[in-house]
Scaffold this motif. Structure first.
Motif, PDB file in Angstrom:
ATOM      1  N   ALA A  94     -13.282   9.272  -4.032  1.00 17.40           N
ATOM      2  CA  ALA A  94     -12.074  10.106  -4.021  1.00 17.40           C
ATOM      3  C   ALA A  94     -10.932   9.391  -3.306  1.00 17.40           C
ATOM      4  O   ALA A  94      -9.777   9.432  -3.761  1.00 17.40           O
ATOM      5  CB  ALA A  94     -12.370  11.445  -3.358  1.00 17.40           C
ATOM      6  N   ALA A  95     -11.232   8.720  -2.207  1.00 16.22           N
ATOM      7  CA  ALA A  95     -10.193   7.987  -1.471  1.00 16.22           C
ATOM      8  C   ALA A  95      -9.641   6.838  -2.303  1.00 16.22           C
ATOM      9  O   ALA A  95      -8.433   6.579  -2.294  1.00 16.22           O
ATOM     10  CB  ALA A  95     -10.750   7.463  -0.154  1.00 16.22           C
ATOM     11  N   THR A  96     -10.500   6.161  -3.038  1.00 14.84           N
ATOM     12  CA  THR A  96     -10.048   5.075  -3.914  1.00 14.84           C
ATOM     13  C   THR A  96      -9.139   5.611  -5.017  1.00 14.84           C
ATOM     14  O   THR A  96      -8.107   5.011  -5.324  1.00 14.84           O
ATOM     15  CB  THR A  96     -11.259   4.345  -4.526  1.00 14.84           C
ATOM     16  N   LEU A  97      -9.503   6.755  -5.588  1.00 11.66           N
ATOM     17  CA  LEU A  97      -8.671   7.371  -6.609  1.00 11.66           C
ATOM     18  C   LEU A  97      -7.312   7.775  -6.040  1.00 11.66           C
ATOM     19  O   LEU A  97      -6.268   7.510  -6.650  1.00 11.66           O
ATOM     20  CB  LEU A  97      -9.377   8.593  -7.204  1.00 11.66           C
ATOM     21  N   VAL A  98      -7.317   8.387  -4.862  1.00 11.41           N
ATOM     22  CA  VAL A  98      -6.065   8.802  -4.219  1.00 11.41           C
ATOM     23  C   VAL A  98      -5.198   7.585  -3.913  1.00 11.41           C
ATOM     24  O   VAL A  98      -3.977   7.611  -4.076  1.00 11.41           O
ATOM     25  CB  VAL A  98      -6.359   9.623  -2.949  1.00 11.41           C
ATOM     26  N   GLN A  99      -5.844   6.497  -3.499  1.00 17.30           N
ATOM     27  CA  GLN A  99      -5.105   5.268  -3.206  1.00 17.30           C
ATOM     28  C   GLN A  99      -4.473   4.695  -4.477  1.00 17.30           C
ATOM     29  O   GLN A  99      -3.323   4.285  -4.466  1.00 17.30           O
ATOM     30  CB  GLN A  99      -6.038   4.252  -2.559  1.00 17.30           C
ATOM     31  N   LYS A 100      -5.210   4.690  -5.575  1.00 19.55           N
ATOM     32  CA  LYS A 100      -4.687   4.148  -6.835  1.00 19.55           C
ATOM     33  C   LYS A 100      -3.556   5.015  -7.392  1.00 19.55           C
ATOM     34  O   LYS A 100      -2.674   4.512  -8.083  1.00 19.55           O
ATOM     35  CB  LYS A 100      -5.798   3.998  -7.851  1.00 19.55           C
ATOM     36  N   LEU A 101      -3.582   6.311  -7.070  1.00 22.24           N
ATOM     37  CA  LEU A 101      -2.512   7.199  -7.522  1.00 22.24           C
ATOM     38  C   LEU A 101      -1.266   7.080  -6.647  1.00 22.24           C
ATOM     39  O   LEU A 101      -0.232   7.660  -6.962  1.00 22.24           O
ATOM     40  CB  LEU A 101      -2.998   8.646  -7.541  1.00 22.24           C
ATOM     41  N   GLY A 102      -1.379   6.356  -5.533  1.00 19.35           N
ATOM     42  CA  GLY A 102      -0.228   6.094  -4.690  1.00 19.35           C
ATOM     43  C   GLY A 102       0.082   7.163  -3.665  1.00 19.35           C
ATOM     44  O   GLY A 102       1.221   7.282  -3.224  1.00 19.35           O
ATOM     45  N   PHE A 103      -0.914   7.948  -3.252  1.00 25.92           N
ATOM     46  CA  PHE A 103      -0.676   9.005  -2.281  1.00 25.92           C
ATOM     47  C   PHE A 103      -0.788   8.546  -0.833  1.00 25.92           C
ATOM     48  O   PHE A 103      -0.433   9.286   0.071  1.00 25.92           O
ATOM     49  CB  PHE A 103      -1.627  10.182  -2.516  1.00 25.92           C
ATOM     50  N   PHE A 104      -1.307   7.350  -0.600  1.00 28.64           N
ATOM     51  CA  PHE A 104      -1.396   6.839   0.763  1.00 28.64           C
ATOM     52  C   PHE A 104      -0.070   6.218   1.165  1.00 28.64           C
ATOM     53  O   PHE A 104       0.601   5.582   0.357  1.00 28.64           O
ATOM     54  CB  PHE A 104      -2.506   5.791   0.897  1.00 28.64           C
ATOM     55  N   ALA A 105       0.282   6.386   2.437  1.00 23.26           N
ATOM     56  CA  ALA A 105       1.542   5.811   2.932  1.00 23.26           C
ATOM     57  C   ALA A 105       1.484   4.290   2.934  1.00 23.26           C
ATOM     58  O   ALA A 105       2.487   3.627   2.723  1.00 23.26           O
ATOM     59  CB  ALA A 105       1.829   6.336   4.340  1.00 23.26           C
ATOM     60  N   ASP A 106       0.298   3.746   3.179  1.00 20.00           N
ATOM     61  CA  ASP A 106       0.121   2.298   3.216  1.00 20.00           C
ATOM     62  C   ASP A 106      -0.964   1.923   2.197  1.00 20.00           C
ATOM     63  O   ASP A 106      -2.125   1.745   2.551  1.00 20.00           O
ATOM     64  CB  ASP A 106      -0.290   1.870   4.630  1.00 20.00           C
ATOM     65  N   PRO A 107      -0.615   1.817   0.911  1.00 18.85           N
ATOM     66  CA  PRO A 107      -1.638   1.576  -0.116  1.00 18.85           C
ATOM     67  C   PRO A 107      -2.326   0.222  -0.017  1.00 18.85           C
ATOM     68  O   PRO A 107      -3.397   0.030  -0.565  1.00 18.85           O
ATOM     69  CB  PRO A 107      -0.866   1.702  -1.433  1.00 18.85           C
ATOM     70  N   ALA A 108      -1.743  -0.724   0.694  1.00 21.04           N
ATOM     71  CA  ALA A 108      -2.362  -2.044   0.804  1.00 21.04           C
ATOM     72  C   ALA A 108      -3.521  -2.053   1.806  1.00 21.04           C
ATOM     73  O   ALA A 108      -4.350  -2.958   1.782  1.00 21.04           O
ATOM     74  CB  ALA A 108      -1.308  -3.078   1.219  1.00 21.04           C
ATOM     75  N   ARG A 109      -3.593  -1.074   2.680  1.00 19.93           N
ATOM     76  CA  ARG A 109      -4.652  -1.017   3.696  1.00 19.93           C
ATOM     77  C   ARG A 109      -5.976  -0.661   3.028  1.00 19.93           C
ATOM     78  O   ARG A 109      -6.087   0.360   2.353  1.00 19.93           O
ATOM     79  CB  ARG A 109      -4.282   0.026   4.734  1.00 19.93           C
ATOM     80  N   PRO A 110      -7.006  -1.490   3.205  1.00 16.55           N
ATOM     81  CA  PRO A 110      -8.299  -1.210   2.561  1.00 16.55           C
ATOM     82  C   PRO A 110      -8.971   0.035   3.161  1.00 16.55           C
ATOM     83  O   PRO A 110      -8.697   0.432   4.289  1.00 16.55           O
ATOM     84  CB  PRO A 110      -9.122  -2.467   2.837  1.00 16.55           C
ATOM     85  N   LEU A 111      -9.855   0.609   2.383  1.00 14.30           N
ATOM     86  CA  LEU A 111     -10.523   1.846   2.779  1.00 14.30           C
ATOM     87  C   LEU A 111     -11.330   1.684   4.058  1.00 14.30           C
ATOM     88  O   LEU A 111     -11.319   2.562   4.919  1.00 14.30           O
ATOM     89  CB  LEU A 111     -11.426   2.319   1.632  1.00 14.30           C
ATOM     90  N   TRP A 112     -11.990   0.574   4.217  1.00 16.65           N
ATOM     91  CA  TRP A 112     -12.838   0.384   5.392  1.00 16.65           C
ATOM     92  C   TRP A 112     -12.028   0.243   6.681  1.00 16.65           C
ATOM     93  O   TRP A 112     -12.581   0.288   7.777  1.00 16.65           O
ATOM     94  CB  TRP A 112     -13.791  -0.803   5.205  1.00 16.65           C
TER      95      TRP A 112
END
Length: 186
Positions: free
Chosen positions: A9-27
């Protein structure tokens, strides 16, 4: 499985551009680790013991009656009739969890799936919505606190919240309390 679902789910949210810092990896995201650690702390033994509080069985029966009567508006409790003493969202969440996880709602059939070797137990299904509400409250607390105290302090503060006795035990019981406290914390 829950941690994998969270990562997906976090990967999907990241790909949709909802994270403020999309370049930051999930880990490297503290919020992900907060959810993962909370899931590892709470989920493995969530349904390994019976419904211990008298109200857990009471609320579970109201949710079961809701499914058995196919009436999601009028709450009913066994032979006593109408049950209007608690908000309905808790029972809706339990009913949806029972349905989604394959718990049989017919009288004397709640534990039939366990006898047949299928899981989860009805206890696990009854407590899962409460765990999710606690997790949401804890994560939103982290999100709000990180703006003022930083990521590390917000992470540790939210993790400490997850291990405080009242929060820990309410997360592990199918009670209406966490259905109120989790969103209130958020």
């Amino acid at each position: 499985g829950f941690v994998w679902l969270t990562a997906a789910a976090a990967t999907l949210v990241q790909k949709l551009g909802f994270f403020a810092d999309p370049a930051r990896p999930l880990w490297r995201r503290h919020g992900f680790w907060l959810i993962a650690l909370s899931a590892l702390l709470q989920l493995p033994r969530l349904g390994s013991f019976g419904l211990i509080d008298p109200w857990e069985t009471h609320y579970g029966e109201v949710a079961r009656e809701m499914l058995a009567r196919d009436d999601w508006i009028s709450l009913w409790w066994a032979q006593d009739g109408w049950f209007y003493s608690k908000p309905i969202a808790n029972f809706w969440a339990q009913g949806l969890s029972f349905s989604a996880l394959g718990v049989e709602w017919a009288p004397d059939r709640m534990i039939a799936t366990v006898a047949a070797g299928r899981t989860p137990q009805p206890e696990w299904a009854a407590r899962l919505p409460v765990f999710v509400l606690a997790l949401v409250g804890q994560h939103v607390l982290y999100l709000g606190a990180r703006r003022y105290v930083g990521r590390w302090a917000a992470f540790w503060g939210s993790l400490v919240l997850a291990t405080t006795p009242y929060w820990y035990f309410l997360t592990r019981q199918s009670m209406a309390d966490m259905s109120y406290v989790g969103p209130l914390t958020a």
